[in-house]
Design a protein around this motif. Structure first.
Motif, mmCIF file in Angstrom:
data_model
loop_
_atom_site.group_PDB
_atom_site.id
_atom_site.type_symbol
_atom_site.label_atom_id
_atom_site.label_comp_id
_atom_site.label_asym_id
_atom_site.label_seq_id
_atom_site.Cartn_x
_atom_site.Cartn_y
_atom_site.Cartn_z
ATOM 1 N N ALA B 62 -5.555 -26.795 -17.642
ATOM 2 C CA ALA B 62 -6.401 -25.843 -16.871
ATOM 3 C C ALA B 62 -5.137 -25.404 -15.665
ATOM 4 O O ALA B 62 -5.418 -24.592 -15.070
ATOM 5 C CB ALA B 62 -7.455 -26.082 -16.184
ATOM 6 N N MET B 243 -11.437 -12.800 -10.199
ATOM 7 C CA MET B 243 -10.584 -13.881 -10.991
ATOM 8 C C MET B 243 -9.685 -13.200 -11.760
ATOM 9 O O MET B 243 -8.366 -13.857 -12.224
ATOM 10 C CB MET B 243 -11.492 -14.835 -12.109
ATOM 11 N N ASN B 270 -3.987 -16.418 -14.910
ATOM 12 C CA ASN B 270 -4.814 -17.593 -14.630
ATOM 13 C C ASN B 270 -5.428 -18.379 -15.745
ATOM 14 O O ASN B 270 -6.331 -17.998 -16.069
ATOM 15 C CB ASN B 270 -5.506 -17.452 -13.282
ATOM 16 N N ILE B 271 -5.080 -19.486 -16.146
ATOM 17 C CA ILE B 271 -5.355 -20.522 -17.272
ATOM 18 C C ILE B 271 -6.634 -20.961 -16.892
ATOM 19 O O ILE B 271 -7.863 -20.833 -17.781
ATOM 20 C CB ILE B 271 -4.367 -21.292 -17.834
ATOM 21 N N PHE B 272 -6.896 -21.288 -15.895
ATOM 22 C CA PHE B 272 -8.289 -21.986 -15.401
ATOM 23 C C PHE B 272 -9.312 -21.176 -15.614
ATOM 24 O O PHE B 272 -10.282 -21.576 -16.251
ATOM 25 C CB PHE B 272 -8.163 -22.577 -13.717
ATOM 26 N N PHE B 273 -9.299 -19.755 -14.995
ATOM 27 C CA PHE B 273 -10.333 -18.994 -15.341
ATOM 28 C C PHE B 273 -10.617 -18.570 -16.587
ATOM 29 O O PHE B 273 -11.593 -18.025 -17.311
ATOM 30 C CB PHE B 273 -10.161 -17.671 -14.236
ATOM 31 N N LEU B 276 -12.843 -20.837 -18.171
ATOM 32 C CA LEU B 276 -13.973 -20.770 -17.643
ATOM 33 C C LEU B 276 -14.556 -19.671 -18.381
ATOM 34 O O LEU B 276 -15.964 -19.725 -18.643
ATOM 35 C CB LEU B 276 -13.880 -20.342 -15.975
#
Lengths: 396, 396
Positions: B62, B243, B270-273, B276
């Motif tokens: 992430a 995001m 953005n890989i985290f989102f 998500l």
């Protein structure tokens, strides 16, 4: 349907690094090809705690549309840190948040260049920047790098003779791919030339905080009394690469153009992670965290250099970097780089061939780039041996 | 230093909406100017739980660099949902993740247009798209919107007579700003014209999931047997706008150009989102969540329409939308729009003047856009009264 693509994209190939990156799905291949920060370098626990607190106490701000210029509190602490720690930023400058340093480079190109204009670059240089220029229909002209930075005579000659040269793109500190750091003397000369020829400089500095040996050298931006330098920085190598948060510090007039261009690319950068960066910078010790990353890379770089010293035939030359993520190796002229790279993959070790970083895509190279931040210690030891074995195949 | 900016950015002004947005720092002004989703529409608790779990169980993925095309698992579930729910996507299509729907529009422009080329648009249309085209040095030509979509005769005339028209940009469902939904009949005719004139269509559909009245109409992309349509969608109005996660579904050949262009803009989203979004889509009930948003906007839209019905002088006409975020109001010719907008601000209520959405920036307008998703119920009631009072000032 037959598509009629734009001239600027019709001929542009996907980045060779990204393509190699994709081919690395084979887990038996040891990769020295990436430029990823070490997984151990992410402050996971701290980011996790801040994240939980943002969801608890300010979720709406963190999930709602925000300003193109960036989260005001983050802009302020970034500007303050640049000013106090690196003497970067004067009254005429402004600092904004971008979606990774890459976006800062691309926006600056858009702000200054029409199709057919030229950007002067170090040769070799960062492929992501080269492709940012090319994807805007802009030509790239390379000036050779020497051990202490760009060749100044050739730079002046190029500035003098290149029509419609709009920007000079440089990575003065721990250059990608060559690992070279431009000397203070040369930085001053570069700034004088920029002034003399009225050309705007992009100073790309993603690795500047990663010095693990030698003396700090002032940035070109810190000398910028005339508003000639666009400084691009990033959190990718000190907090997280995947979050895509970087920043630009440049004269307000340039920033206002870049912001218009950013607005139409992504409206703004992920606001949740902008808040995360702000909170990390104000509630935790970023400098102490950077110090642990420097120690980690010092150790990894030394390990790779030791293994190269022990195993690599003398005919292969390589740099001894004082920071950053890369070692640059040069093969003897007798070895064909493309054959070598293929043989290395067959031997289960991957590197990036120097041709990928040339301004002139047809120009030859006999160098390749090694990365020591991503592989484990064991992979460094085994991978360098495989690489040395590959060289021996060619010189036996 | 005197800067020499690129032609494409030299004349481009920051978005009028963004500028109004900034001027709204005065909390006493009621804003109908934004296009923000309602803060109540964010699934905060669920996103918070998933976020904690990602930090616990997959933090490195992430926070590390990722693929330009997007998180593979998210691409798959987005493609599956488009296919099963909206009949979007054929064998020749590919689905990738972008940094908001805005980036999908901009990348498509870059893929197809050289400087000086033309994009044909509905008039009025989304200012973010207009500026994306302009910032690439591309001309915009508008074709008038009617109550059931673009004027088909004028569209064909424009296709016939416009040199170097490379793209047709449309928001067929709950159009921004006019709130109009293109009829099924017209969608079929548009597709036939695109085929006849071999022009690629950008179908921008950020509001398509927000229908709260009337019948669902198939997208143009669902008719796309020849690979003529680039479909841009977004999570901004159904999960979180801040995001910056959207997606594109288009023929693989177009996608591969867009990916090269994306790589140089921000490397990846953005890989985290992205993770998500994937987790939310697979572990929670996105459709049920969308249903609650629809109910919320149905109620807010009806409240605003009721207040308009009760308070607004008859000389002001307005649309009765079946979804989306906006009501489009038209003043009698006797009232000057620019004077009216200023008077409204003086009366503490902000709207976006229709001139901001014109393809031809010099063209007049006597319409303005109202947003009902962002203001509270109380603000809707009070703001409409202030607006009606402003109209009465002009007709007394």
């Amino acid at each position: 349907m037959e598509y009629n693509f734009s001239n600027k994209l019709a001929s542009l190939k996907p980045s060779a690094i990204r393509e190699i990156f994709k081919s690395l799905s084979d887990p038996s291949i040891i990769s020295f090809a990436a430029g990823n920060p070490a997984p151990e370098s992410f402050p996971i626990k701290e980011l996790s705690m801040i994240s939980a607190d943002i969801f608890e106490n300010s979720p709406v701000t963190a999930l709602q549309y925000s300003l193109t210029e960036g989260y005001p509190a983050l802009r302020q602490v970034v500007a303050d840190r640049l000013k106090t720690k690196f003497s970067i930023g004067r009254d005429f400058d402004s600092t904004v948040i971008v979606t990774g340093g890459q976006q800062g480079i691309e926006l600056t190109c858009k702000a200054f260049c029409n199709e057919g204009d030229t950007v002067i670059c170090e040769n070799p240089t960062f492929i992501g920047a080269l492709n940012a220029f090319r994807s805007n229909g802009v030509n790239t002209v390379g000036v050779d790098l020497e051990d202490d930075g760009i060749n100044i005579e050739k730079l002046e000659e190029t500035l003098k003779t290149t029509k419609n040269a709009k920007l000079l793109y440089l990575i003065p500190t721990f250059q990608n791919p060559a690992g070279i750091t431009t000397s203070f003397e040369k930085r001053k000369k570069i700034y004088e030339l920029a002034k003399k020829y009225s050309i705007v400089v992009i100073e790309d500095n993603p690795y500047g905080e990663l010095r693990f040996a030698g003396e700090e050298i002032p940035t070109i931006k810190s000398m910028d009394t005339e508003g000639l330098v666009v400084y691009c920085g990033s959190f990718s190598k000190i907090l997280s690469a995947g979050m895509r948060v970087g920043f630009m510090c440049a004269p307000e007039e340039i920033i206002s153009k870049a912001v218009v261009a950013k607005q139409v690319e992504d409206v703004h950068t992920n606001i949740f992670f902008q808040m995360l960066c702000y909170r990390y910078m104000t509630e935790w010790d970023l400098d102490a965290h950077i110090e642990t990353i420097r120690s980690l890379y010092r150790r990894k770089c030394n390990l790779m250099l030791d293994e190269l010293d022990k195993n690599m035939p003398d005919c292969v030359k390589y740099t001894r970097p004082e920071g950053g993520l890369f070692i640059w190796c040069t093969l003897p002229d007798t070895i064909d780089l493309s054959e070598f790279t293929k043989a290395a993959i067959a031997n289960k070790v991957a590197v990036v061939p120097g041709t990928a970083f040339n301004c002139d895509t047809e120009a030859p190279s006999n160098s390749f780039r090694l990365n020591y931040s991503t592989p484990s210690d064991e992979q460094i030891v085994n991978g360098v041996r495989l690489l040395a074995d590959t060289v021996k195949q060619f010189i036996k």
